[in-house]
Scaffold this active site. Structure first.
Site, PDB file in Angstrom:
ATOM      1  N   GLU A 101       6.997  -3.499  46.770  1.00 17.36           N
ATOM      2  CA  GLU A 101       7.734  -3.714  45.532  1.00 17.36           C
ATOM      3  C   GLU A 101       7.634  -2.527  44.571  1.00 17.36           C
ATOM      4  O   GLU A 101       8.342  -2.475  43.568  1.00 17.36           O
ATOM      5  CB  GLU A 101       7.228  -4.986  44.851  1.00 17.36           C
ATOM      6  N   GLU A 132      -8.295  -8.689  62.847  1.00 14.29           N
ATOM      7  CA  GLU A 132      -9.137  -8.585  61.662  1.00 14.29           C
ATOM      8  C   GLU A 132     -10.591  -8.289  62.010  1.00 14.29           C
ATOM      9  O   GLU A 132     -11.373  -7.865  61.169  1.00 14.29           O
ATOM     10  CB  GLU A 132      -9.067  -9.863  60.832  1.00 14.29           C
TER      11      GLU A 132
END
Length: 315
Positions: A101, A132
């Site tokens: 963004e 992860e």
């Protein structure tokens, strides 16, 4: 190794991990909510809403730490460094979201704010939770970016124990980069590994261990602060106006004109003329109108002040 021995080793590993999880606030079981599935939908919604109201207060306890991390980030970015988020699962997705963004909001370059997620871009939509567990993968991902000492790496993990996030922070710190660890548990390994440890303790989740809920909300709020206030410090705004907005669609083009209007009070004709001459650059158009400059002069003055509109106006 026999299959029996292999099974015993896995069992021991799982027992150790279960013991670790049992110590985490974000994994705690809440017996008072054990019958939540029997409640009317409106009652469940009210409970969730009440839970969410506690998140801003938890963030507020970390504001001095957050502010120090932002100032350090802005200092590095002002000399050409990048802001890099690294996380897995929900935490990684939130980092990628915040990074994505920044270009339309602040006209940042595509490589100025970067989101790394364990498992790569496909993990944004398809779970790759196994990734992860690899600290080495995080180091490889950072090496692929050509990490420098001017960069900032933000490791994000609700539990504060995710190997990918910890590995990213440890590798970045070893290379001299600024490091921030954002977690939702106290005394986390992630915060300990980073120069700036931000621990927003939101408490146990409505659904046991579902850290996309309060923990995810807390992380989103903190990431909003890190990126937004850093950009304010870098001169990407004028007051509370997004003067570096990138007008890439009709809505943003209309917003650009509104921003120039709010900043200058000029007529529509003057605004249109200035934006045309400035090739759509809002900040340049504002400086042209407020300081009565032509486009090349305004652009040059902004370059001299590293894009800070207030400084350019004072000049």
């Amino acid at each position: 190794m026999t299959s029996t021995q292999d099974a015993q080793d896995h069992s021991e590993d799982h027992s150790e991990l279960r013991a670790q999880l049992a110590t985490l606030t974000t994994e705690a079981f809440r017996p008072e909510l054990a019958d939540i599935d029997r409640l009317p939908t409106l009652d469940i919604a009210r409970i969730m809403n009440g839970e969410d109201r506690s998140v801003p207060g938890a963030v507020a306890t970390q504001l001095p730490v957050i502010a120090a991390a932002i100032d350090a980030t802005a200092e590095r970015m002002a000399r050409g460094g990048r802001l890099i988020y690294a996380g897995a699962g929900t935490a990684g997705r939130l980092g990628v979201l915040d990074a994505s963004e920044c270009p339309p909001t602040f006209n940042t370059g595509p490589d100025q704010v970067i989101g790394l997620i364990a498992g790569g871009p496909s993990a944004m939509v398809t779970s790759a939770e196994g990734a992860e567990d690899s600290e080495e993968l995080a180091a490889q991902d950072l090496d692929g970016l050509g990490l420098t000492a001017d960069d900032t790496v933000v490791g994000i993990s609700a539990s504060g124990r995710t190997p990918y996030a910890i590995g990213a922070v440890e590798h970045a710190r070893a290379l001299g980069a600024l490091t921030i660890g954002l977690s939702c548990n106290p005394d986390s390994a992630l915060a300990a590994a980073a120069e700036h440890g931000i621990e927003v303790v939101v408490g146990p989740e409505l659904l046991t261990g579902s850290t996309r809920l309060k923990a995810g909300t807390a992380q989103k709020l903190v990431l909003n602060m890190i990126s937004t206030i850093t950009m304010i410090r870098l001169g990407k705004t004028y007051g509370n106006l997004m003067v570096d907005v990138r007008a890439s669609n009709e809505k943003l083009r209309a917003r650009s004109r509104r921003i120039v209007s709010l900043a200058t009070g000029a007529s529509d004709t003057e605004i249109e003329s200035a934006l045309t001459a400035a090739d759509g650059e809002v900040k340049t158009a504002i400086l042209m109108l407020l300081a009565t400059l032509d486009a090349p002069t305004a652009a040059a003055r902004l370059e001299q002040t590293n894009g800070h509109l207030r400084e350019a106006l004072r000049a």
